[in-house]
Design a protein around this motif. Structure first.
Motif, PDB file in Angstrom:
ATOM      1  N   PHE A 199      38.405   8.675 -49.480  1.00 34.35           N
ATOM      2  CA  PHE A 199      39.364   7.580 -49.598  1.00 34.35           C
ATOM      3  C   PHE A 199      39.259   6.861 -50.942  1.00 34.35           C
ATOM      4  CE2 PHE A 199      38.825   8.646 -45.188  1.00 34.35           C
ATOM      5  CZ  PHE A 199      40.150   8.785 -44.782  1.00 34.35           C
ATOM      6  N   PHE A 200      38.041   6.651 -51.425  1.00 33.44           N
ATOM      7  CA  PHE A 200      37.887   6.002 -52.727  1.00 33.44           C
ATOM      8  C   PHE A 200      37.872   7.017 -53.871  1.00 33.44           C
ATOM      9  CE2 PHE A 200      36.585   2.582 -50.022  1.00 33.44           C
ATOM     10  CZ  PHE A 200      36.843   1.419 -50.737  1.00 33.44           C
ATOM     11  N   GLY A 201      37.785   8.293 -53.523  1.00 25.21           N
ATOM     12  CA  GLY A 201      37.772   9.336 -54.564  1.00 25.21           C
ATOM     13  C   GLY A 201      36.478   9.370 -55.367  1.00 25.21           C
ATOM     14  N   HIS A 243      44.162   1.797 -43.659  1.00 27.58           N
ATOM     15  CA  HIS A 243      43.163   0.732 -43.829  1.00 27.58           C
ATOM     16  C   HIS A 243      42.722   0.681 -45.299  1.00 27.58           C
ATOM     17  CE1 HIS A 243      39.589  -1.671 -42.974  1.00 27.58           C
ATOM     18  NE2 HIS A 243      38.806  -0.716 -43.441  1.00 27.58           N
ATOM     19  N   TYR A 244      42.530   1.858 -45.876  1.00 25.69           N
ATOM     20  CA  TYR A 244      42.119   1.885 -47.288  1.00 25.69           C
ATOM     21  C   TYR A 244      43.225   1.311 -48.169  1.00 25.69           C
ATOM     22  CZ  TYR A 244      41.331   3.498 -52.001  1.00 25.69           C
ATOM     23  OH  TYR A 244      41.188   3.518 -53.365  1.00 25.69           O
ATOM     24  N   ARG A 245      44.447   1.816 -47.972  1.00 22.17           N
ATOM     25  CA  ARG A 245      45.529   1.400 -48.879  1.00 22.17           C
ATOM     26  C   ARG A 245      45.891  -0.074 -48.713  1.00 22.17           C
ATOM     27  NH1 ARG A 245      49.859   4.151 -47.668  1.00 22.17           N
ATOM     28  NH2 ARG A 245      48.982   5.655 -46.240  1.00 22.17           N
ATOM     29  N   ASP A 246      45.901  -0.519 -47.466  1.00 22.27           N
ATOM     30  CA  ASP A 246      46.332  -1.906 -47.235  1.00 22.27           C
ATOM     31  C   ASP A 246      45.229  -2.926 -47.516  1.00 22.27           C
ATOM     32  OD1 ASP A 246      48.594  -0.723 -46.457  1.00 22.27           O
ATOM     33  OD2 ASP A 246      48.357  -1.098 -44.304  1.00 22.27           O
ATOM     34  N   ARG A 247      43.987  -2.550 -47.204  1.00 22.54           N
ATOM     35  CA  ARG A 247      42.937  -3.569 -47.296  1.00 22.54           C
ATOM     36  C   ARG A 247      41.709  -3.123 -48.095  1.00 22.54           C
ATOM     37  NH1 ARG A 247      45.148  -3.729 -42.510  1.00 22.54           N
ATOM     38  NH2 ARG A 247      43.653  -2.480 -41.354  1.00 22.54           N
ATOM     39  N   ALA A 248      41.137  -2.005 -47.720  1.00 22.62           N
ATOM     40  CA  ALA A 248      39.791  -1.691 -48.231  1.00 22.62           C
ATOM     41  C   ALA A 248      39.726  -1.536 -49.752  1.00 22.62           C
ATOM     42  CB  ALA A 248      39.259  -0.423 -47.561  1.00 22.62           C
ATOM     43  N   SER A 273      44.455  10.951 -35.864  1.00 26.65           N
ATOM     44  CA  SER A 273      44.918   9.553 -35.899  1.00 26.65           C
ATOM     45  C   SER A 273      43.915   8.647 -36.606  1.00 26.65           C
ATOM     46  CB  SER A 273      45.242   9.052 -34.493  1.00 26.65           C
ATOM     47  OG  SER A 273      44.065   9.041 -33.723  1.00 26.65           O
ATOM     48  N   ALA A 274      42.625   8.927 -36.446  1.00 26.17           N
ATOM     49  CA  ALA A 274      41.621   8.065 -37.094  1.00 26.17           C
ATOM     50  C   ALA A 274      41.689   8.214 -38.614  1.00 26.17           C
ATOM     51  CB  ALA A 274      40.224   8.412 -36.594  1.00 26.17           C
ATOM     52  N   TRP A 275      41.974   9.441 -39.070  1.00 24.89           N
ATOM     53  CA  TRP A 275      42.098   9.659 -40.522  1.00 24.89           C
ATOM     54  C   TRP A 275      43.302   8.877 -41.067  1.00 24.89           C
ATOM     55  CZ3 TRP A 275      39.307  12.759 -44.111  1.00 24.89           C
ATOM     56  CH2 TRP A 275      39.907  12.879 -45.361  1.00 24.89           C
ATOM     57  N   VAL A 276      44.411   8.996 -40.341  1.00 24.54           N
ATOM     58  CA  VAL A 276      45.634   8.302 -40.753  1.00 24.54           C
ATOM     59  C   VAL A 276      45.374   6.789 -40.777  1.00 24.54           C
ATOM     60  CG1 VAL A 276      48.047   7.844 -40.123  1.00 24.54           C
ATOM     61  CG2 VAL A 276      47.105  10.173 -39.908  1.00 24.54           C
ATOM     62  N   ALA A 277      44.667   6.307 -39.751  1.00 29.74           N
ATOM     63  CA  ALA A 277      44.363   4.864 -39.694  1.00 29.74           C
ATOM     64  C   ALA A 277      43.435   4.467 -40.842  1.00 29.74           C
ATOM     65  CB  ALA A 277      43.725   4.535 -38.348  1.00 29.74           C
ATOM     66  N   LEU A 278      42.494   5.327 -41.162  1.00 32.82           N
ATOM     67  CA  LEU A 278      41.583   5.029 -42.280  1.00 32.82           C
ATOM     68  C   LEU A 278      42.352   4.988 -43.596  1.00 32.82           C
ATOM     69  CD1 LEU A 278      38.449   7.141 -41.294  1.00 32.82           C
ATOM     70  CD2 LEU A 278      38.362   4.738 -41.987  1.00 32.82           C
ATOM     71  N   ASP A 279      43.278   5.902 -43.720  1.00 29.88           N
ATOM     72  CA  ASP A 279      44.089   5.960 -44.942  1.00 29.88           C
ATOM     73  C   ASP A 279      44.877   4.645 -45.113  1.00 29.88           C
ATOM     74  OD1 ASP A 279      44.877   7.433 -47.176  1.00 29.88           O
ATOM     75  OD2 ASP A 279      46.804   7.894 -46.217  1.00 29.88           O
TER      76      ASP A 279
END
Ligand code: F6P
Length: 559
Positions: free
Chosen positions: A344-346, A34-39, A26-32
């Motif tokens: 996440f940023f590649g 978070h990255y796409r929407d904001r980070a 779940s934390a990975w999914v949330a990070l994903d």
């Protein structure tokens, strides 16, 4: 490193396996999300503008290292999610398992206990019925006695002259750690003994090393965990031949050769006197071995007391890593930020930029530590990963880098997160050079983060056609590590910080950070090819490219 034949390995696979795939946690999914929407839209300039205290709140400090991670494309929310991911991956359990001596090196069926090398004398850690701390201390004691005798001139060479030159023969972890430590701790070194490092099997390396050395006063330390590594054993034989030719007596070897290995039998066969042999254990990985007897050259250079200080520094960081909560844990923060950028940023690489002449070999050392550990794509339970693992670690002395590759860091197309490392105090005052050096480090982190806008560039009267060339977009992330002073202790804390950051990344990626099967194939093929280069009659059954290269080589060397 040559390891056990596959058939001898009892694989405790699945013991340390994470059942839920990483990308489904779940934390990975949330990070994903978070990255796409904001980070991915984060702007450092804005993050600093909305939080006046960011520069102080996104920092952590312990055991003498101040880590400022505020210039990262991350917020408190990002960090909380990353720490949640670390928890979901069972990081603390894995840390405890490593320190306890569990066989977390799954594919080789071994414990991973470099941390035991630095445990204080008198403490205990029982593994397979043996108190490994007592074993470590016994070897340390023998090393100290040997180092003292060499340093004081009591240890005499074959012709009765004291040792003035030490040549460490080894490669990979049996070279990079001692060489890096030698450079890093030069200030503390005994100036009348010179240190040399021989790793390359290229004959030129040996010839250039011994060209000006007096054999009578030269000590070779053959460092090889396995004592089977082709480059090291070839160099050791060549060095022995050179010594015997110079001194005209094969008996000279016992006064001029010491050995550091887990393979005492093989070292004895080579001819190293058992009194000059220093052992270590298969639970020390090559790239984690600089605090084992592999550090003998370091100890001779800086003396036993300073070597103990180095160990104290390592141990302090070990304890910090073992006990600090993830949010304040320096290796965890560093490791999780690497995961953040890689996955996440590649980001494909990370630059390590020490602002210290003494640390110029640190990036080379870290390349092996990080990439031999985490450059893998199979998880501990044998599955192919569906995410990136180790980024490329690279770097150089920061100031030199400014005049070569920093152009790309500032204006290139790739995102390269950077680690800046600097010291508050110089080891020796030299006018205001230290201020100048550190001003550059601080300035670079600022320039990378905040850049320079087109408006600013125009405001300087720049001709319009040059404006885009002179704009710095900024928003390029970095960590800054600030340490009071470069000492054996602080070097220990710094190296252990990276060791444990690597461990943290490996746990998240669910890989075995302690094997290195990826180096084996090249070794086997090189052996076969060597015999084809030496014996031109042997048939060639390679691919057409390799065959053509070998034929060309043979033609050049036809007698
Ligand atoms: O080939 C890679 C490697 O096995 C490293 O892991 C190791 O540090 C190096 O070779 C040297 O191995 P050894 O100390 O056994 O000679």
């Amino acid at each position: 490193m040559t390891t056990l034949p596959a058939s001898d390995i009892q694989l405790p696979l699945f013991i340390y396996t994470q059942r839920e795939p990483l990308t489904e946690k779940s934390a990975w999914v949330a990070l994903d999300e978070h990255y796409r929407d904001r980070a991915r839209h984060f702007q450092l300039e804005r993050l600093f503008a909305i939080d006046a205290k960011r520069g102080e709140s996104m920092a952590a400090e312990d055991v003498g290292i101040y880590l400022d991670y505020s210039k990262n494309l991350a917020t408190a929310e990002t960090m909380a999610l990353l720490m949640q991911l670390a928890r979901q991956c069972g990081l603390q359990e894995r840390i405890d398992a490593m320190f306890r001596g569990d066989k977390i090196n799954n594919t080789e069926g071994r414990p991973v206990l470099h941390t035991a090398l630095r445990k204080p004398a008198g403490t205990r850690l029982v593994v397979d019925g043996e108190n490994v701390v007592a074993q470590v201390q016994e070897v340390l004691g023998r090393m100290e006695d040997f180092a003292d005798r060499v340093r004081s001139g009591q240890w005499l060479g074959h012709t009765g002259r004291p040792i003035r030159h030490v040549v460490n023969i080894g490669i990979g972890g049996s070279d990079l750690g001692p060489m890096m430590a030698h450079e890093a701790l030069r200030h503390y070194g005994k100036r009348d003994i010179s240190m040399h490092f021989l790793s390359d099997v290229d004959g030129a390396a040996l010839l250039e090393t011994v060209r000006t050395l007096p054999a009578e006063q030269t000590l070779f330390i053959v460092c090889s965990k396995t004592f089977t590594t082709l480059e090291t054993i070839t160099n050791a034989h060549a060095a022995r031949d050179w010594l015997i030719a110079q001194l005209g007596d094969a008996k000279a070897v016992s006064r001029h050769f010491a050995g550091v290995t887990t393979n005492i039998k093989q070292a004895a066969q080579f001819g190293i006197d058992p009194d000059n042999m220093f052992g270590f254990w298969d639970w020390v990985g090559g790239r984690y071995s600089m605090t084992s007897a592999i550090g003998l050259s370091t100890m001779i250079a800086i003396g036993p007391e300073n070597f103990r200080e180095l160990l104290r520094g390592f141990h302090a960081m070990d304890e910090h890593f073992r006990t600090a909560p993830p949010e304040k844990n320096l290796p965890v923060i560093l490791g999780m930020l690497t995961v953040w950028y890689s996955n996440f940023f590649g980001a494909a690489s990370r630059a390590v930029l020490p602002y210290s002449q003494y640390l110029k070999r640190l990036p080379a050392y870290l390349q092996q530590l990080t990439m031999e550990s985490n450059g893998k794509h199979i998880t501990v339970n044998g599955e192919t990963v569906n995410y990136q693992t180790s980024p490329v670690y690279w770097g150089d002395n920061g100031i030199n880098g400014q005049h070569s590759f920093y152009q790309m860091l500032h204006q290139g197309t790739q995102l390269v997160p950077c680690d800046f490392i600097g010291f508050c105090k110089p080891l020796e005052q030299s006018g205001d050079q230290h201020e100048l050096l550190m001003a550059n480090m601080f300035a670079q982190t600022e320039a990378l983060a905040f850049g320079k806008s087109a408006t600013q560039v125009r405001g300087e009267g720049t001709p319009e056609e040059l404006v885009p060339h002179r704009v710095f977009d900024g928003n390029r992330p970095s960590n800054s590590m600030l340490i009071d002073k470069l000492t054996p202790y602080s070097l220990g804390t710094l190296v252990a910080l990276y060791e444990h950051s690597v461990f943290t990344q490996g746990v998240i990626w669910n890989i075995d950070s302690f094997d290195q099967w990826g180096v084996e194939l090249g070794k086997v093929l090189a052996k076969r090819t060597a015999s084809q280069l030496l014996d031109h009659r042997q048939p060639l059954h390679h691919d057409s490219s390799t065959n053509a290269l070998i034929r060309r080589f043979r033609n050049c060397n036809r007698s």
